[in-house]
Structures are given as C-alpha cells and as structure tokens.
Design an enzyme around this catalytic site. Structure first.
Site, PDB file in Angstrom:
ATOM      1  N   SER A 147       0.804  -1.219   0.000  1.00  0.00           N
ATOM      2  CA  SER A 147       0.000   0.000   0.000  1.00  0.00           C
ATOM      3  C   SER A 147       0.838   1.270   0.000  1.00  0.00           C
ATOM      4  CB  SER A 147      -0.947   0.007   1.211  1.00  0.00           C
ATOM      5  OG  SER A 147      -0.217  -0.180   2.412  1.00  0.00           O
ATOM      6  N   ASP A 387      -2.207   6.132  12.344  1.00  0.00           N
ATOM      7  CA  ASP A 387      -1.458   5.419  11.306  1.00  0.00           C
ATOM      8  C   ASP A 387      -0.199   6.221  11.002  1.00  0.00           C
ATOM      9  OD1 ASP A 387      -0.403   4.275   9.038  1.00  0.00           O
ATOM     10  OD2 ASP A 387      -2.277   4.213   7.913  1.00  0.00           O
ATOM     11  N   HIS A 390       1.413   5.050   6.639  1.00  0.00           N
ATOM     12  CA  HIS A 390       0.992   5.590   5.346  1.00  0.00           C
ATOM     13  C   HIS A 390       1.101   7.116   5.320  1.00  0.00           C
ATOM     14  CE1 HIS A 390      -1.004   1.593   5.582  1.00  0.00           C
ATOM     15  NE2 HIS A 390      -0.636   1.540   4.318  1.00  0.00           N
TER      16      HIS A 390
END
Length: 422
Positions: A147, A387, A390
């Site tokens: 990702s 998070d 990311h």
C-alpha cells in the site's frame, strides 16, 4: 456556344476530388487541434511522397531536466515552499482513495503539503507532466509493491492527470492491478499489489488480511506473468516483512513450511526477484527501479525526548541528523548487496533518509483502518489508532515521484545520446 452537361464519369471524378479534399482538411484540423490541446512540441508530421507518416522526434531533454552524475539527490533538507507546492490538491485529483485524503477526512492543518525537498548540492528538476507523458508514449510504467507503493502510484497519477482532458484519461481496477491510461499518449501508469514481491497467501488485492501469512520465497512466476510487456518497473517491499521477528515461508517444497528470520527470508525472496530480473528483463528497452524502505514514525520519544506519543499532531519535519528504529539497516544492506550482484543495472531510489525527517506527513488518525474511516472515539485515541506508516496526499510520495521523474528523463536522455552517436 453550347456547353455539354458533364458526364456521369466526370461527376464521379469531381465528387471523389471533393471528398478527398474534405478528408485531408479534416485530418489536418484534427492534427492541429491535437497539437494545440497537448501543447506538445515533440510531434512532427512529414509528408513523404503520397504516404502520410508520423515521425516522432526525440523528446527535448535539457540540462535543467536531469540531475548531474555527481549529485546525490537523496542528501539534503526540507524547505518551506507554499508558492510552488503542492502540485495538486485533493479536490483537483479525482483518483485519490480515502486512505490518503487527510484534509477531506478531517485534518485541519495543511503545512505538510508545502515542504520541498532540496538536495545539498543541486536542484531537483521541476516536474513536467507533458514531458513525462511524451517519454512514456506507447509505454507502461508499473509500480509493484504494497500500500505504500500504491500511494506512490496515486501520487504519480495525480501529477500527470491534470494535463489530460476528461475523455483522454481513465482508471481501471483489475485486481491485482490498477491501470491509469493516458489515451492520447497510448501510455499507462499501473499499480500491482504484491506486498512481498514474491508469491504469498496475501496476494489478493482486496482481501489480503490472513490469520497466518505465508511467503513462497522461491516463487515469483504467478506475478511475473502479469509483468510481461512493462517498460519501466518501480519495485518496493518492506513493511509487510516487519510484522514479527519470524515469518512463515516455504523454499523448495511448497509443503515444507518453516519459520524464517525476517532478514534471511527477505534475502532469499530478493534473490528470487533478482533472478527473474536477470532472465526476463531486457535492459535495452526496459528499466528497473527499486525503492528503499518507507520509514515509520511510531514513537515520538525518538525525536522528542521524554514524550510518549507518535506522529499524531506533528506539523513540521525533523531538522538535523535522525534515523528511526522503524527503518531496518540490515534490510537496507540486503537490498544493496542483491542489487550490486545483479548483472542488469537496477537503480536504487534511496528515499528512506529524506522521508525519515517527515514525521508530519503521515495519515495519523485521518485515514482508514480495514477500509473504514476512523470513528470519533478512535480519533480521540491516537496512541492506539494513529497510522504512522501511510502518507497523506499531496505529500511526501510526490517528492519520491519527482526523483523518479528526474531519473526517467536522465535514462531517456542517455539512450537518445547513444542512438545519435551510433
């Protein structure tokens, strides 16, 4: 004097001439409109006898478009620039997923969008979408990885899509691929989900959460079949390896599952990948890049002594020397070793150090978890739900693509110079 009416043969001849003239004029109008729309100085139409041929001249790459051989673009610092950055906004790019649209998801500050990477002894070329699309004409650029790599893919799509009209661009989802097409250029920018690069039981692009991860360290054929015909590769694989100190894997017999140390397994997988590169990539017409690890910022005590948080509420880069514990130096050495042993030149995009400074650029509590935006209660608990892996877009991955852009143009210029001398 009596004028004879034209015969049917004469009428047919005149009609043919008129029709041919209309076709020529229409074709010329379409060509001119196309050149005007793309503002492209790189296409030249030449008439050779009675045959219309399109000769594509080399893209004009100036010295300002490429980086000097002796300049290390990976060493430098982040400087404030709210004049030329960001390149795009969340609203101007319709191809972003919710995971990266931090402003739309509630983040109030936007400072993370306005930092420009400045190498110490040179400048990064300014990203030019039209020039890149000309270089990519009739080609496929593919990002392969997890990702993090998907974020780099979306960044690149946003960087180029603004110069294309709505009818000249499209995005298809054909798992495990996403394919952005620039129709006018017959070019595609693609993303391929492969978190370990080699085959694994986590290769389903939409349902890859498994109870027990299993990596096939000597198997890459399943992926490789879908990589055929790609002109430019950008590979990346790191964070999925770091889940635990040991990883379940097979090597040789698919039934002999063992626990491997992560570093050992990573080296075996990368050697399998390297063998595929050497046997399946033609260095004369294909180019391969490998992106180093994307850092994490999970513990604020690493840059702020005595604190107990993470990347949440960070709004400025780290200044001065810094290397976080989330970036594994042993993995970095393995990457260098394998690339150095390759018989084919693979360019390492060493984005780790420059990204280490950007504790402010992560999605934090303004992203998704398992496909859903965080609830209000989850956002109020950043120590457990932020998070710090990311990245928001626009943001840090745009800089990665600026560096990639500079390398792609440099490689194109080098090949053009060789052809002109031969």
């Amino acid at each position: 004097m009596i004028t004879q009416p034209p015969s049917s043969r004469q009428i047919q001849f005149l009609f043919t001439i008129a029709l041919a003239s209309l076709l020529v004029l229409g074709t010329a109008r379409l060509v001119l409109d196309n050149l005007k729309k793309s503002q492209s100085p790189f296409l030249q139409l030449l008439l050779l006898g009675n045959v219309h041929q399109v000769l594509r001249l080399p893209v004009n790459i100036s010295n300002e478009d490429v980086i000097d051989d002796d300049c290390n673009v990976f060493e430098g610092n982040w400087v404030w620039d709210n004049t030329t950055y960001p390149f795009y906004t969340e609203d101007s790019c319709p191809f972003l997923v919710k995971q990266v649209t931090c402003q739309r998801n509630g983040r109030r500050d936007s400072l993370y969008q306005n930092w420009r990477w400045q190498p110490n002894y040179c400048n990064l070329p300014r990203f030019n979408a039209l020039k890149l699309l000309e270089v990519l004409r009739d080609k496929r650029l593919m990002f392969v990885g997890d990702s993090i790599q998907r974020g780099m893919f979306e960044s690149m799509v946003c960087l180029v899509q603004s110069v294309l009209s709505d009818g000249e661009k499209s995005l298809e989802r054909i798992p495990p691929r996403k394919i952005f097409t620039a129709k006018e250029y017959n070019a595609s920018i693609e993303y391929f989900w492969a978190p370990f690069i080699v085959d694994s039981n986590s290769d389903n692009a939409t349902n890859h959460t498994v109870l027990k991860r299993l990596v096939k360290l000597d198997s890459i054929a399943k992926h490789g079949k879908q990589w055929e015909g790609v002109d430019i590769f950008v590979f990346e694989s790191y964070i999925w390896w770091m889940y635990k100190p040991l990883i379940n894997a097979t090597f040789g017999s698919p039934h002999n599952v063992q626990e491997y140390k992560v570093a050992t397994a990573y080296r075996l997988a990368l050697e399998t990948w390297a063998n595929w590169i050497e046997t399946r990539v033609n260095p004369h017409n294909q180019k391969v890049y490998f992106m180093s690890m994307s850092p994490t910022h999970l513990w604020s005590w690493e840059w702020k002594h005595g604190s107990e948080g993470n990347c949440f509420n960070e709004s400025h880069p780290i200044h001065g020397s810094y290397w976080g514990t989330g970036s594994n130096l042993e993995i970095m050495e393995i990457v260098r070793d394998v690339l150095e042993q390759l018989k084919i030149d693979v360019t390492l995009l060493n984005i780790t150090q420059l990204s280490e400074f950007r504790k402010d650029g992560h999605t934090s509590v303004y992203g998704e978890r398992r496909g859903k935006l965080l609830t209000r209660e989850q956002r109020s608990d950043p120590n457990n739900f932020a998070d710090c892996i990311h990245w928001c877009l626009p943001g840090v991955p745009d800089t990665w693509n600026e560096i990639l852009y500079a390398h792609i143009l440099k490689n194109y210029q080098s090949k053009s110079n060789k052809l002109s001398r031969s």
